[in-house]
Design a protein around this motif. Structure first.
Motif, PDB file in Angstrom:
ATOM      1  N   ASN A   1       0.804  -1.222   0.000  1.00  0.00           N
ATOM      2  CA  ASN A   1       0.000   0.000   0.000  1.00  0.00           C
ATOM      3  C   ASN A   1       0.838   1.274   0.000  1.00  0.00           C
ATOM      4  O   ASN A   1       0.365   2.331  -0.417  1.00  0.00           O
ATOM      5  N   GLU A   2       2.070   1.156   0.464  1.00  0.00           N
ATOM      6  CA  GLU A   2       2.934   2.347   0.472  1.00  0.00           C
ATOM      7  C   GLU A   2       3.287   2.801  -0.936  1.00  0.00           C
ATOM      8  O   GLU A   2       3.725   3.941  -1.142  1.00  0.00           O
ATOM      9  N   THR A   3       3.087   1.947  -1.935  1.00  0.00           N
ATOM     10  CA  THR A   3       3.384   2.310  -3.326  1.00  0.00           C
ATOM     11  C   THR A   3       2.139   2.813  -4.061  1.00  0.00           C
ATOM     12  O   THR A   3       2.213   3.092  -5.258  1.00  0.00           O
ATOM     13  N   PHE A   4       1.015   2.922  -3.373  1.00  0.00           N
ATOM     14  CA  PHE A   4      -0.231   3.351  -4.011  1.00  0.00           C
ATOM     15  C   PHE A   4      -0.075   4.749  -4.602  1.00  0.00           C
ATOM     16  O   PHE A   4       0.360   5.679  -3.932  1.00  0.00           O
ATOM     17  N   ASP A   5      -0.436   4.878  -5.876  1.00  0.00           N
ATOM     18  CA  ASP A   5      -0.348   6.158  -6.578  1.00  0.00           C
ATOM     19  C   ASP A   5      -1.764   6.667  -6.842  1.00  0.00           C
ATOM     20  O   ASP A   5      -2.475   6.105  -7.678  1.00  0.00           O
ATOM     21  N   PRO A   6      -2.212   7.713  -6.156  1.00  0.00           N
ATOM     22  CA  PRO A   6      -3.579   8.199  -6.361  1.00  0.00           C
ATOM     23  C   PRO A   6      -3.833   8.721  -7.770  1.00  0.00           C
ATOM     24  O   PRO A   6      -4.989   8.822  -8.186  1.00  0.00           O
ATOM     25  N   ALA A   7      -2.781   9.022  -8.515  1.00  0.00           N
ATOM     26  CA  ALA A   7      -2.969   9.446  -9.905  1.00  0.00           C
ATOM     27  C   ALA A   7      -3.254   8.269 -10.823  1.00  0.00           C
ATOM     28  O   ALA A   7      -3.784   8.445 -11.917  1.00  0.00           O
ATOM     29  N   HIS A   8      -2.882   7.057 -10.377  1.00  0.00           N
ATOM     30  CA  HIS A   8      -3.146   5.824 -11.135  1.00  0.00           C
ATOM     31  C   HIS A   8      -3.665   4.775 -10.155  1.00  0.00           C
ATOM     32  O   HIS A   8      -2.988   3.783  -9.867  1.00  0.00           O
ATOM     33  N   PRO A   9      -4.882   4.950  -9.655  1.00  0.00           N
ATOM     34  CA  PRO A   9      -5.377   4.096  -8.573  1.00  0.00           C
ATOM     35  C   PRO A   9      -5.960   2.760  -9.018  1.00  0.00           C
ATOM     36  O   PRO A   9      -6.330   1.946  -8.185  1.00  0.00           O
ATOM     37  N   GLY A  10      -6.064   2.549 -10.334  1.00  0.00           N
ATOM     38  CA  GLY A  10      -6.675   1.323 -10.812  1.00  0.00           C
ATOM     39  C   GLY A  10      -8.163   1.283 -10.517  1.00  0.00           C
ATOM     40  O   GLY A  10      -8.862   2.292 -10.619  1.00  0.00           O
ATOM     41  N   LEU A  11      -8.643   0.116 -10.103  1.00  0.00           N
ATOM     42  CA  LEU A  11     -10.070  -0.054  -9.871  1.00  0.00           C
ATOM     43  C   LEU A  11     -10.564   0.762  -8.678  1.00  0.00           C
ATOM     44  O   LEU A  11     -11.766   1.009  -8.560  1.00  0.00           O
ATOM     45  N   ALA A  12      -9.662   1.176  -7.801  1.00  0.00           N
ATOM     46  CA  ALA A  12     -10.048   2.009  -6.664  1.00  0.00           C
ATOM     47  C   ALA A  12     -10.616   3.349  -7.119  1.00  0.00           C
ATOM     48  O   ALA A  12     -11.278   4.033  -6.336  1.00  0.00           O
ATOM     49  N   ALA A  63      -1.324  -0.371 -19.760  1.00  0.00           N
ATOM     50  CA  ALA A  63      -2.169  -1.137 -20.687  1.00  0.00           C
ATOM     51  C   ALA A  63      -1.791  -2.617 -20.693  1.00  0.00           C
ATOM     52  O   ALA A  63      -2.674  -3.484 -20.714  1.00  0.00           O
ATOM     53  N   LYS A  64      -0.507  -2.945 -20.656  1.00  0.00           N
ATOM     54  CA  LYS A  64      -0.084  -4.345 -20.696  1.00  0.00           C
ATOM     55  C   LYS A  64      -0.530  -5.077 -19.434  1.00  0.00           C
ATOM     56  O   LYS A  64      -1.078  -6.194 -19.502  1.00  0.00           O
ATOM     57  N   ALA A  65      -0.305  -4.435 -18.269  1.00  0.00           N
ATOM     58  CA  ALA A  65      -0.718  -5.058 -17.010  1.00  0.00           C
ATOM     59  C   ALA A  65      -2.226  -5.222 -16.962  1.00  0.00           C
ATOM     60  O   ALA A  65      -2.742  -6.227 -16.459  1.00  0.00           O
ATOM     61  N   LEU A  66      -2.945  -4.243 -17.503  1.00  0.00           N
ATOM     62  CA  LEU A  66      -4.399  -4.318 -17.545  1.00  0.00           C
ATOM     63  C   LEU A  66      -4.850  -5.502 -18.388  1.00  0.00           C
ATOM     64  O   LEU A  66      -5.742  -6.271 -17.993  1.00  0.00           O
ATOM     65  N   ALA A  67      -4.232  -5.684 -19.556  1.00  0.00           N
ATOM     66  CA  ALA A  67      -4.605  -6.786 -20.441  1.00  0.00           C
ATOM     67  C   ALA A  67      -4.335  -8.134 -19.780  1.00  0.00           C
ATOM     68  O   ALA A  67      -5.158  -9.058 -19.873  1.00  0.00           O
ATOM     69  N   LEU A  68      -3.215  -8.260 -19.078  1.00  0.00           N
ATOM     70  CA  LEU A  68      -2.888  -9.517 -18.405  1.00  0.00           C
ATOM     71  C   LEU A  68      -3.905  -9.844 -17.317  1.00  0.00           C
ATOM     72  O   LEU A  68      -4.310 -10.999 -17.160  1.00  0.00           O
ATOM     73  N   ARG A  69      -4.313  -8.828 -16.594  1.00  0.00           N
ATOM     74  CA  ARG A  69      -5.292  -9.060 -15.523  1.00  0.00           C
ATOM     75  C   ARG A  69      -6.659  -9.417 -16.102  1.00  0.00           C
ATOM     76  O   ARG A  69      -7.380 -10.248 -15.530  1.00  0.00           O
TER      77      ARG A  69
END
Length: 222
Positions: free
Chosen positions: A104-115, A191-197
């Motif tokens: 969680n210490e690496t959480f980036d609010p500019a790129h929060p993903g599904l959050a 985009a790559k990580a998104l496609a893998l997930r």
């Protein structure tokens, strides 16, 4: 006796999902066996109790709440695809707002993903799974089972919100505001990580369909 087994299984389910997560209990157990071992043991316990609970509901007397129709089978078949995709997109990702966040210490609010869309995606997936299965079954035991899971997931969102707000203080609101200001869709960097997930979520969905007749004893396809 079948109803008694279901009641006992429910009691064990709630105790096993509340007592180990109490800060005092969890800190002591993690101090003894370490955090990774605690998470593995807790996950194994959760799966075992869930399997028992589902089995107990299947062994309970059948009391119909509404007439069963063939279209009801379509509901979980359709709902489980987005539920599996949500799990794949959310699991093992940083998310300081909810439980189960990784690094969680690496959480980036500019790129929060599904959050960006939901602070508690795993609980949202659980609510979707449970609600869809209430419709597909339509008997008292399974309505109690899956209805409780749906209510548990929805109530859990508010409970975790209050706990995180208490733990994070003013930082919770500032982080929440930063996430709300982030782009609705992920940028090309992820985009790559998104496609893998997404592929992983699809594989999870297909795997559940294939294993459902063997694990649950019911073909999930209409």
């Amino acid at each position: 006796m079948a109803w008694a087994e279901l009641a006992i299984a429910f009691a064990v389910f709630f105790v096993s999902h509340s007592l180990p997560l109490r800060p005092v209990v969890r800190s002591r157990v993690e101090g003894l066996i370490g955090r990774p071992a605690f998470l593995i043991a807790y996950s194994a316990l959760s799966i075992a109790v869930l399997a028992w609970l589902i089995g107990a509901a299947g062994r309970a007397p059948y009391v119909a709440l509404w007439p069963w129709q063939a279209w009801q089978m379509h509901v979980p078949a359709l709902a489980m695809l987005p539920a599996c995709l949500i799990v794949a997109l959310a699991i093992a990702r940083p998310n300081p707002f909810s439980f189960g966040g990784r690094a969680n210490e690496t959480f980036d609010p500019a790129h929060p993903g599904l959050a960006r869309w939901c602070r508690h995606p795993l609980l949202a997936a659980m609510a979707l799974w449970a609600a869809a299965h209430v419709i597909a079954n339509g008997d008292l035991a399974h309505a109690l089972l899956f209805g409780t899971f749906a209510a548990f997931a929805l109530a859990g969102m508010k409970i975790v919100d209050r706990r995180r707000q208490r733990e994070m203080g003013a930082g919770w609101q500032s982080l929440s505001d930063a996430v709300a200001a982030s782009p609705l869709l992920p940028g090309p960097v992820s985009a790559k990580a998104l496609a893998l997930r997404l592929v992983a979520g699809l594989c999870l969905y297909l795997g559940l369909i294939a294993l459902h007749p063997y694990l649950i004893g019911v073909n999930p396809l209409p």
